[in-house]
Design a protein around this motif. Structure first.
Motif, PDB file in Angstrom:
ATOM      1  N   ARG A  43       0.812  -1.218   0.000  1.00 24.86           N
ATOM      2  CA  ARG A  43       0.000   0.000   0.000  1.00 24.86           C
ATOM      3  C   ARG A  43       0.847   1.270   0.000  1.00 24.86           C
ATOM      4  N   TYR A  44       2.150   1.161   0.244  1.00 24.30           N
ATOM      5  CA  TYR A  44       2.993   2.354   0.346  1.00 24.30           C
ATOM      6  C   TYR A  44       3.738   2.701  -0.938  1.00 24.30           C
ATOM      7  N   PHE A  45       3.669   1.849  -1.949  1.00 21.92           N
ATOM      8  CA  PHE A  45       4.566   2.020  -3.090  1.00 21.92           C
ATOM      9  C   PHE A  45       4.250   3.261  -3.922  1.00 21.92           C
ATOM     10  N   VAL A  46       2.975   3.529  -4.172  1.00 22.48           N
ATOM     11  CA  VAL A  46       2.591   4.624  -5.060  1.00 22.48           C
ATOM     12  C   VAL A  46       2.744   5.961  -4.345  1.00 22.48           C
ATOM     13  N   THR A  47       3.394   6.911  -5.021  1.00 23.17           N
ATOM     14  CA  THR A  47       3.568   8.256  -4.469  1.00 23.17           C
ATOM     15  C   THR A  47       2.912   9.274  -5.396  1.00 23.17           C
ATOM     16  N   GLU A  48       2.285  10.264  -4.807  1.00 23.28           N
ATOM     17  CA  GLU A  48       1.547  11.267  -5.574  1.00 23.28           C
ATOM     18  C   GLU A  48       2.471  12.165  -6.384  1.00 23.28           C
ATOM     19  N   ALA A  49       3.719  12.316  -5.938  1.00 20.85           N
ATOM     20  CA  ALA A  49       4.618  13.298  -6.542  1.00 20.85           C
ATOM     21  C   ALA A  49       5.165  12.881  -7.903  1.00 20.85           C
ATOM     22  N   TRP A  50       4.968  11.620  -8.311  1.00 24.11           N
ATOM     23  CA  TRP A  50       5.586  11.142  -9.552  1.00 24.11           C
ATOM     24  C   TRP A  50       4.525  10.593 -10.494  1.00 24.11           C
ATOM     25  N   PRO A  51       4.027  11.397 -11.458  1.00 19.70           N
ATOM     26  CA  PRO A  51       3.000  10.912 -12.379  1.00 19.70           C
ATOM     27  C   PRO A  51       3.582   9.958 -13.422  1.00 19.70           C
ATOM     28  N   THR A  52       3.236   8.696 -13.317  1.00 19.53           N
ATOM     29  CA  THR A  52       3.715   7.682 -14.253  1.00 19.53           C
ATOM     30  C   THR A  52       2.892   6.412 -14.089  1.00 19.53           C
ATOM     31  N   PRO A  53       2.624   5.704 -15.193  1.00 18.53           N
ATOM     32  CA  PRO A  53       1.970   4.398 -15.052  1.00 18.53           C
ATOM     33  C   PRO A  53       2.898   3.339 -14.497  1.00 18.53           C
ATOM     34  N   MET A  54       4.212   3.636 -14.416  1.00 17.38           N
ATOM     35  CA  MET A  54       5.175   2.656 -13.923  1.00 17.38           C
ATOM     36  C   MET A  54       5.003   2.343 -12.445  1.00 17.38           C
ATOM     37  N   GLN A  55       4.232   3.151 -11.735  1.00 13.73           N
ATOM     38  CA  GLN A  55       4.033   2.892 -10.311  1.00 13.73           C
ATOM     39  C   GLN A  55       2.974   1.809 -10.058  1.00 13.73           C
ATOM     40  N   PHE A  56       2.371   1.280 -11.123  1.00 20.03           N
ATOM     41  CA  PHE A  56       1.254   0.354 -10.957  1.00 20.03           C
ATOM     42  C   PHE A  56       1.570  -0.986 -11.612  1.00 20.03           C
TER      43      PHE A  56
END
Length: 660
Positions: A364-377
Motif C-alpha cells: 500500500r505504500y509504493f505509489v507516491t503522488e509526486a511522480w506521475p507515471t503508469p510505472m508505479q502500478f
C-alpha cells in the motif's frame, strides 16, 4: 551420519550452471577498487554490498544502453545466497549482453563466469503469454565466507518509456550505490528522492551522477511498513527536447496525461460485442432485481475467470493493454487487466457505468503522488458507479467529479464484492477516466468488519488431559485469509490447523476439521475437535493448573524488542472469544486470573475469567479491537506495553485444588 541432501543440492546447482575453474584473477578496475572497501558489520550481517551501479547511456534516437555493475562480500554461510543475480528484461524490446561474473577469494584466486553459465527463463510460471523474462545465475555452491561475488552486464532497451526507479538501499549494508545518466544534447533528466533528503547530482557536461555511500542495513521488524515507505529510492524522468516531434521516449508531466494515455488503452477492449451482451443477460436473469445483486452477479463471474498472466510488448505499453472482452469471455482466462476489461464490458451491457483502475498489488505504500507515471502500478481493478443512495459499503468512495465509486478486485479469488485485500486498503490507486481521472486513496474497513468470533467448549480431566471443540466464525479479511488457507490442498490445510492448536496445546490430536465457506456473504466458519494429554499440570494430585486461553490468535505477532527503528503498522481487525471449560469433579477453584482491561487510541483489550459453581465450569472471555494505525517509532513503547499486557494476561493460569 552421511547426509545426502546437500550433495543432491550441489549436483542440481552444478547441473543448472556449468562449472568454472579456479585461477588467479585479473579484475576490472571497478571491481578491484570495490573489493578493498570496508563496511561496518553488525552481528547478524550475512553479506554486504560493496558496489551497486547503473550507467545508462541514451542515444538521440531514444535507445537506452544500461551497464550494471554489482559486487557483494559474503560474510557468513547464510550470505552465500547473495552470490547470485537475476536480470529481468522484456524480450520484445530488450537484449541482455556482455554478462560476466567473478567469485574472488581472499587470496585473489577465484572463478570467472560468462553468459554460458546462466539460464534464461520466464519471469512467472503463470506467465503463459508473456515476454517478461529473467536471466539467472548463482554461485551459491562456490561461495564461502569472505569471498566477493561480482557481476556486470548490459541491457539494450528499445522501449518507449523514459521513466525509471533507482533503489539505493537494501536489507544489506551498502558501501556505494550510484546511478549515472549520459544523455544527448538538448535532453534533460530530472530526479526526485523518496524517503530521503534530495541528493544533488554531479554534472559533467551531459553526464549526471547520483551517489550515496555507507548505508546501514535496512532492518526488518515485525509489523513494520514495507521498504518502499522507508528505504531511499529515486524516481527518474528522461525528458526529450520540448520541440522534438514524436519523441522516442514518453514521460508524463502530470496525472491527467497518465489518465488520458491509459484510459485510451481500455476503450476498445472494454466494448461489449454480441457474445458479451448475451452472457450479461444470462447472468442478470439469475440475479436479483436490485443494483447490488446485479453488480454482484457480474463481479462473481469475472472473479471466476481463470488467471493467466499475459504481458506482451511490455516495453512499448503492451503491459497496460488488455485483450478484448469477447476474447477473454471466449477463452475463459486472462490476467488482471483482462478481467477488468471484461467486467467493464459486461457493466456497459447492463447499463452500469464503471472505470478501470490501476493499483500496486501487495504494497500500500509504493505509489507516491509526486511522480506521475503508469510505472508505479502493477495491477488492475475496477471502480463501479453507485447511483443508488441506499447502497452502502466500506469500499465506496465519494469522488469529486465521478460520484460514488465502489472499488472491487476481480482478480482476488478470496474477497467478495464490498471488500478489498488488506494490502490494497489505504493505498493510492489511479482511476482511468480520461480528463477526470486521478489518484484516489482507498479507505480502510472498520475493525468489526474483519472479525473473528470464537467459542470453545472443553473438559479438563484430573490427569491434566483436555478435550474439546473450537468453533470459529470469520468476516471480512479475517474470512478471506482463512479462506485462502482452506483452499490449500487438504493435507496442508490440516497441517496448518494442527500446528496452530499444538502451539499452545502440546501433543494435541485433531479428530475433526470442518469448514463452511460463505464467500458471497463474506463469511467463513470452521469447527475443530481436539484432545491432548498433559494440558493441565497436576501437582501431586492436590493442585491442577491450566491456562484458560487454550489456543492463540493465528495472526498474533509479539513485540518484545526494547527499541525500534520503524513505525508499527496495525491492520483493522477485531476478535472475541468465549470459552466454557469444565473442570473435573472433586476439584474447586483456588485462583482465577484477574480482570485485565486496557484501552489506547489504536486498540483495546479485555479478558475476564469467572467460575460458575452450579455448572462446575470456568468461563473465560477475551476481546480485542485493533484500529488501522501507523504508530511512529517514538511511540513504540506504548504499543509494546499494550501487546505485553495481552501476552501476560493470556499466560496467567487457573489454579484448582482438590476438595477435602
Amino acid at each position: 551420519m552421511f547426509n545426502k541432501y546437500p550433495l543432491l543440492l550441489a549436483c542440481a546447482m552444478f547441473a543448472l550452471f556449468p562449472c568454472a575453474h579456479a585461477a588467479k584473477l585479473k579484475l576490472p578496475p571497478w571491481l578491484a577498487e570495490a573489493s578493498q572497501r570496508q563496511v561496518p558489520l553488525e552481528k547478524d550481517t550475512a553479506a554486504v554490498v560493496l558496489h551497486d551501479e547503473e550507467i545508462c547511456e541514451v542515444s538521440s534516437s531514444g535507445r537506452m544502453t544500461t551497464a550494471t555493475r554489482r559486487a557483494v562480500r559474503v560474510v557468513t554461510r547464510d550470505g552465500r545466497s547473495s552470490a547470485s543475480v537475476i536480470i529481468r528484461y522484456d524480450s520484445s524490446t530488450d537484449r541482455v549482453t556482455g554478462f560476466k561474473a567473478w567469485l574472488v577469494r581472499p587470496d585473489g584466486e577465484g572463478k570467472t563466469y560468462t553468459k554460458n553459465h546462466t539460464v534464461d527463463i520466464a519471469t512467472s510460471s503463470a506467465a503463459v503469454y508473456a515476454e517478461s523474462r529473467e536471466v539467472r545465475f548463482s554461485a551459491y555452491t562456490d561461495a564461502f565466507e569472505d569471498c566477493v561475488f561480482a557481476c556486470e552486464y548490459t541491457v539494450e532497451d528499445k522501449g518507449v518509456f523514459g521513466q525509471n526507479i533507482w533503489s539505493f538501499h537494501t536489507t544489506q549494508p551498502v558501501a556505494l550505490s550510484r546511478v549515472t545518466y549520459k544523455i544527448p544534447k538538448g535532453w534533460s533528466v530530472v530526479a526526485s528522492m523518496i524517503n530521503h533528503e534530495p541528493v544533488q547530482p554531479v554534472v559533467n557536461g551531459n553526464t549526471h551522477t547520483w551517489e550515496m555511500r555507507d548505508l546501514p542495513a535496512f532492518k526488518i521488524e515485525p509489523l513494520s511498513p514495507s521498504s518502499s515507505k522507508i528505504a531511499p529510492r529515486m524516481n527518474i524522468d528522461l525528458i526529450p527536447p520540448a520541440d522534438m516531434r514524436n519523441p522516442p521516449r514518453v514521460t508524463f508531466p502530470d496525472w491527467k496525461a497518465v489518465s488520458l494515455y491509459n484510459s485510451a488503452l481500455y476503450v476498445k477492449p472494454s466494448t461489449p460485442d454480441a457474445t458479451v451482451e448475451a452472457k450479461t443477460r444470462e447472468l442478470l436473469a439469475a440475479a436479483g432485481p436490485g443494483l447490488w445483486e446485479r453488480i454482484d452477479a457480474l463481479a462473481r463471474h469475472a472473479q471466476g475467470i481463470n488467471y493467466v498472466q499475459i504481458a506482451m510488448n511490455v516495453g512499448r505499453g503492451g503491459g497496460y493493454t488488455p485483450r478484448n472482452a469477447a476474447e477473454v469471455l471466449r477463452t475463459g482466462y486472462g490476467d488482471c487487466k483482462d478481467k477488468t476489461a471484461l467486467l467493464r464490458a459486461m457493466f456497459t451491457a447492463a447499463g452500469i457505468e464503471s472505470y478501470a483502475v490501476t493499483a500496486f498489488s501487495g504494497d500500500r505504500y509504493f505509489v507516491t503522488e509526486a511522480w506521475p507515471t503508469p510505472m508505479q502500478f502493477n495491477h488492475a481493478i475496477i471502480a463501479i458507479k453507485i447511483d443508488d443512495p441506499s447502497i452502502s459499503s466500506p469500499m465506496i468512495v465519494e469522488h469529486p467529479s465521478l460520484g460514488r465509486l465502489l472499488f472491487f478486485d476481480p482478480t482476488d479469488p478470496y474477497t467478495p464484492l464490498g471488500d478489498l485485500d488488506y494490502n490494497q486498503q489505504g493505498s493510492l490507486v489511479f482511476v482511468l477516466a480520461g480528463e477526470n481521472g486521478g489518484l484516489v486513496r482507498l479507505p480502510f474497513t472498520s475493525p468489526m468488519a474483519n472479525h473473528l468470533d470464537r467459542t470453545i467448549t472443553a473438559q479438563v480431566f484430573e490427569s491434566g488431559s483436555i478435550g474439546g471443540r473450537i468453533v470459529e466464525q470469520y468476516t471480512g479479511q479475517a474470512a478471506a485469509r482463512s479462506r485462502a488457507i482452506h483452499r490449500l490442498p487438504r493435507v496442508k490445510f490440516d497441517e496448518v490447523i494442527r500446528g496452530w492448536v499444538n502451539d499452545t496445546v502440546r501433543a494435541a490430536k485433531i479428530s475433526k476439521v470442518d469448514a463452511v465457506d460463505e464467500q458471497q456473504q463474506g463469511r467463513f466458519k470452521m469447527t475443530v475437535d481436539f484432545a491432548a494429554p498433559g494440558y493441565g499440570q497436576s501437582m501431586r494430585g492436590k493442585l491442577l493448573i491450566f491456562k484458560p486461553a487454550i489456543v492463540s490468535r493465528r495472526d498474533f505477532v509479539p513485540l518484545t524488542k526494547p527499541e525500534r527503528t520503524h513505525p508499527v503498522v496495525l491492520e483493522p481487525r477485531s476478535y472475541s472469544e468465549l470459552s466454557d471449560i469444565y473442570i473435573p469433579r472433586g476439584f474447586q477453584v483456588d485462583e482465577l486470573p484477574p480482570l485485565v482491561e486496557t484501552a489506547t487510541p489504536f486498540g483495546s483489550y479485555k479478558a475476564v475469567c469467572t467460575y460458575d459453581a452450579a455448572t462446575h465450569h470456568v468461563k473465560y472471555q477475551r476481546t480485542l479491537v485493533m484500529n488501522a494505525a501507523e504508530i511512529p517509532a517514538a511511540d513504540y513503547a506504548s504499543v509494546r506495553d499494550f501487546f505485553e499486557t495481552i501476552r501476560k494476561a493470556e499466560q496467567t493460569p487457573v489454579v484448582l485444588s482438590k476438595e477435602q
